[in-house]
Structure formats: C-alpha cells, structure tokens
Design an enzyme around this catalytic site. Structure first.
Site, PDB file in Angstrom:
ATOM      1  N   HIS A 104     -19.116  47.078   5.821  1.00 49.04           N
ATOM      2  CA  HIS A 104     -20.230  46.129   5.742  1.00 49.04           C
ATOM      3  C   HIS A 104     -20.508  45.411   7.068  1.00 49.04           C
ATOM      4  O   HIS A 104     -20.440  44.194   7.185  1.00 49.04           O
ATOM      5  CB  HIS A 104     -20.125  45.162   4.556  1.00 49.04           C
TER       6      HIS A 104
ATOM      7  N   TYR B  11      -9.882  42.618  13.656  1.00 50.16           N
ATOM      8  CA  TYR B  11      -9.907  42.431  12.190  1.00 50.16           C
ATOM      9  C   TYR B  11     -10.146  40.955  11.856  1.00 50.16           C
ATOM     10  O   TYR B  11     -10.970  40.625  10.991  1.00 50.16           O
ATOM     11  CB  TYR B  11      -8.585  42.921  11.595  1.00 50.16           C
TER      12      TYR B  11
ATOM     13  N   HIS C  20      -9.697  37.004   1.502  1.00 53.01           N
ATOM     14  CA  HIS C  20     -11.018  36.561   1.888  1.00 53.01           C
ATOM     15  C   HIS C  20     -12.018  36.609   0.731  1.00 53.01           C
ATOM     16  O   HIS C  20     -13.209  36.366   0.938  1.00 53.01           O
ATOM     17  CB  HIS C  20     -11.515  37.446   3.042  1.00 53.01           C
TER      18      HIS C  20
ATOM     19  N   ASP D  42     -12.190  48.942  -1.519  1.00 53.39           N
ATOM     20  CA  ASP D  42     -11.314  49.725  -0.637  1.00 53.39           C
ATOM     21  C   ASP D  42      -9.878  49.686  -1.148  1.00 53.39           C
ATOM     22  O   ASP D  42      -9.046  50.491  -0.732  1.00 53.39           O
ATOM     23  CB  ASP D  42     -11.399  49.273   0.827  1.00 53.39           C
TER      24      ASP D  42
ATOM     25  N   GLU E  80     -11.569  44.232  -4.150  1.00 49.34           N
ATOM     26  CA  GLU E  80     -12.590  44.913  -3.349  1.00 49.34           C
ATOM     27  C   GLU E  80     -12.301  46.406  -3.401  1.00 49.34           C
ATOM     28  O   GLU E  80     -11.135  46.839  -3.478  1.00 49.34           O
ATOM     29  CB  GLU E  80     -12.622  44.391  -1.909  1.00 49.34           C
TER      30      GLU E  80
ATOM     31  N   HIS F 173      -6.176  42.298  -4.957  1.00 55.15           N
ATOM     32  CA  HIS F 173      -7.571  42.089  -4.528  1.00 55.15           C
ATOM     33  C   HIS F 173      -8.380  43.238  -5.097  1.00 55.15           C
ATOM     34  O   HIS F 173      -7.942  44.388  -5.077  1.00 55.15           O
ATOM     35  CB  HIS F 173      -7.573  42.080  -2.992  1.00 55.15           C
TER      36      HIS F 173
ATOM     37  N   ASP G 163      -5.400  42.081   2.241  1.00 54.56           N
ATOM     38  CA  ASP G 163      -6.182  42.132   3.484  1.00 54.56           C
ATOM     39  C   ASP G 163      -5.577  41.271   4.595  1.00 54.56           C
ATOM     40  O   ASP G 163      -5.699  41.606   5.786  1.00 54.56           O
ATOM     41  CB  ASP G 163      -7.615  41.660   3.227  1.00 54.56           C
TER      42      ASP G 163
ATOM     43  N   HIS H  77      -4.069  47.088   5.032  1.00 51.78           N
ATOM     44  CA  HIS H  77      -4.730  47.896   6.055  1.00 51.78           C
ATOM     45  C   HIS H  77      -3.795  48.028   7.250  1.00 51.78           C
ATOM     46  O   HIS H  77      -3.224  47.035   7.716  1.00 51.78           O
ATOM     47  CB  HIS H  77      -6.024  47.240   6.545  1.00 51.78           C
TER      48      HIS H  77
HETATM   49 FE1  FEO Z   1     -11.406  42.831   1.067  1.00 52.77          FE
HETATM   50 FE2  FEO Z   1      -9.733  45.477   2.463  1.00 52.77          FE
HETATM   51  O1  FEO Z   1     -10.890  44.606   1.281  1.00 52.77           O
END
Ligand code: FEO
Length: 400
Positions: free
Chosen positions: A24, A193, A146, A83, A81, A79, A165, A224
């Site tokens: 994004h 990041y 986040h 990914d 999200e 989380h 994250d 990540h």
């Molecule tokens: Fe908030 Fe790595 O996704």
C-alpha cells in the site's frame, strides 16, 4: 521447502516473497519481504500467524515438514492484516484447530475478512496467559502498533517474543537471522520499515517498549524479515526503535524536488550549497528518480526538509503532491522546513509547498523562494540563503 528450527521445538514455517514491490504505497524494492509464521511444539502445538494468501502452499509445505497438519491444536493470530492472515482460512480448514486466539479487536477484523462464524475463536487481552504444556504464552495487546487488533506473544520459558509487524524489516533472503547480514544493511531495512509503516505510531512504540521493558528477551521474532536471535541483536533492535520513536533532530537535511526544465533543480542545488555553508550535510533527491518511500527512509536521518516544485496547473507537480501526501500521513515530527520553486505566470506552487510543510508542524524559519522562469544569480542567492536559514534553525535544534 524446509522448516527451520529456531529454538528447541520452535520452528519457522513462513515464506519468502522475493517479488513483492508495493505494500500500500511502500515500495519494497529491491528486497521483497518475508512473511514469518512460527510453530511451537508442546503438549499443545501452536501456530503463530500465517502468510500472504499466494504463499499458502509454501507455508503448508514447511509446516507439514515439522508436524502433521491435523496436529496443530491452537492458532494465535497476533494481527489480521492479510499478509499474515491470508492463509488463515486454508489453515483452519486443514488443521481444524481446537482454538484460535486473537485480541478482541482481532475478532472484529476476523469477522470482517472471513466467514468464520463456526471457528473456535477466543479473544485474549493483555495480562492473560495460556499454558500449552511445558510452556506458557503471555499476550500483550499493542493496539495501533500498527492496527487496532495488533498484539504480541511472549514465551517466558524460551525468552522469546513473537512481535508480529513491530521490529520487522522487508528483507527477502534465504538466511533467517539478523546477525547473518551487515549491521548497515539491517539498519537501513529497519529504518525503511519504521519510516514507511510504524512512524505514525511512535507514541505506541514508546508505550510498548515500556510495557515490554520488564521482559527477559533472548530472541525476538518479527513477522517480517530476519529474526534477532541473541542479546546483541535484541538490544540493537530495541535501541533502534527507542531512537526512531523519539525523532530527535538530526543534523542533516533532505532536499526533494521535481522540475520541468531544470529551473527548480538549479534552485535545489543552490539550497544545498547554503546548507553546506553552515555545516549541515544534505541529500538531494529528484522525485523523478526516487520513490516516495525511499524519500521517507532518507528522512529517518534528516532533521530538515526542503521541498521544491515548479508551479504546474496552478499547483505543484504530481510526484511532489504524492510525496507530500504520503509524508504527511506518516506524521514526521520535530522537523525544520523550507520551500522553493520556479514558475512561468501564476506562481502558486512554492506557497503551497510552504503551507504543506507547515501543516506537518514543521518550523519554517524563512518565507518560501520563488523565481520566474530560469533562476539567475539573484534568485539562486535567495535559495542559498534559504538553505543557510534552514540549516541554522536545524543546528540550533540539534545543539539546543
Ligand atoms: Fe500489518 Fe505485516 O501487516
């Protein structure tokens, strides 16, 4: 594809995505990223997070190497999200877990993303822990670090923090540990990041560092990139986050510009010479050649921003508008600013830039500089003075 045992009975079962380039608006070029997921084998076998949907097969392959899928008892979603939750529905279908744990806000995210009415979901909150045999899992909500649903999990018996994250980096690599790359490369990835994802949530970072400060962390495993597997690496990332969250002024300036016929470009370099004259290093970045997320990464090292654009259709050039929109959304603090630009007839651009930077809370020590058509000796001198004034204001902040 192999699972990697990162501690006794704790396995990395994630996926490496060498090809992703846009998260994004955050350019992950040239690295790609890694979606980390972890399996803890104990009396109850627990899976922490999943991967992006297109990497479901990679994760299933690794997971099956470590454990038959039907033996996964619990899934913890730190989380939601996509990914990290993109493979969740497939995992639930194949593993049929006894329980799925997430924060209360995570339940709402899950309901929004999945047809999960019959999933065995249980909300957890800060202070709750779960015994899985010889280990316990302690949950800490990190709301808005986040997303509203974000949380981290701590395994005290292993001194392991699974942080989702937070503390991550977009690195795609066949190595798994932070100490296997150079510290310079790692720090650049951490700063990229932080400044492209985490920066708006710096107050939450400070709160999380305080909340987690009492934990004995020997290994920190983000969702990540590379894992911090020893005290030195853990201290490195915790200290980096404390510094980045503070946004203390740094004696270095960032000059961003776009140009049609090189006039604003000349003004940018004149401003750089003014900064140089007062002993402030700078980096000049053309927005034709630098992505806005690389601009943000550079901002991690800069206490001042000078922005230049010619007036274009009564506004600024589109790359500048995009960059400042992105920058403002990421809420940098404690910066000094300056604006400049050339024009042909209407000349609104530099004033707009000045107001844009001011709206981010930047200190604007002098008015914007604008010049009609090609800048001559006088207007380049004004840009030199602009650079000097911004440099002196920044130096005062750094020395004060
Ligand atoms: Fe908030 Fe790595 O996704």
């Amino acid at each position: 594809m192999q699972a990697v045992e990162i501690k006794k009975d704790i396995w990395w079962v994630g996926a490496v995505d060498y090809d992703t380039r846009d998260f994004h608006g955050y350019s992950q070029s040239p690295e790609g990223t890694t979606y980390n997921a972890y399996l803890v084998k104990d009396a109850k076998n627990v899976l922490f997070d999943t991967v992006s949907a297109s990497f479901t097969g990679h994760m299933l392959c690794r997971l099956a190497k470590a454990l038959p899928l039907e033996q996964v008892d619990y899934i913890v979603c730190n989380h939601l999200e996509l990914d990290h939750a993109g493979a969740l529905a497939e995992l639930v279908a194949r593993c049929k877990p006894e329980k799925i744990f997430c924060s209360q806000m995570g339940v709402k995210s899950m309901q929004g993303h999945f047809d999960c009415a019959d999933w065995p979901v249980q909300a957890v909150k800060t202070g709750e822990s779960l015994n899985i045999g010889s280990r316990n899992i302690q949950f800490f909500e990190t709301r808005m670090l986040h997303w509203p649903d974000s949380m981290v999990s701590y395994l005290p018996e292993d001194k392991l923090l699974i942080s989702n994250d937070a503390f991550g980096q977009n690195i795609a690599s066949s190595v798994r540990y932070a100490d296997e790359v150079s510290e310079e490369f790692l720090l650049n990835a951490v700063e990229a990041y932080y400044y492209n994802i985490v920066l708006p949530f710096s107050p939450q970072v400070i709160g999380a560092l305080q909340a987690l400060g009492g934990l004995d962390i020997e290994m920190l495993a983000p969702d990540h990139g590379l894992i911090y597997r020893d005290k030195r690496s853990v201290d490195f990332i915790l200290n980096a986050y404390a510094r980045l969250a503070e946004q203390k002024p740094q004696r270095r300036a960032l000059i961003i510009y776009d140009s049609m016929w090189h006039s604003t470009e000349k003004m940018a370099y004149a401003a750089a010479s003014g900064l140089e004259a007062v002993g402030v290093p700078s980096r000049v970045m053309s927005l034709k050649r630098n992505h806005h997320s690389h601009v943000m990464t550079e901002l991690a090292r800069c206490g001042a921003v000078l922005a230049g654009s010619p007036t274009h259709n009564n506004g600024v050039l589109p790359a500048m508008a995009a960059t400042l929109t992105y920058m403002k959304g990421l809420r940098p603090k404690n910066r000094v600013g300056g604006a400049f630009g050339s024009y042909g007839w209407s000349g609104e651009g530099p004033k707009m830039l000045h107001e844009w930077l001011e709206s981010m809370g930047m200190e604007m020590p002098v008015p914007f500089v604008k010049t009609q058509w090609t800048p001559g000796h006088e207007s380049l001198g004004q840009c030199h003075e602009l650079g000097k004034a911004v440099g002196q204001a920044l130096a005062a902040r750094c020395d004060g």
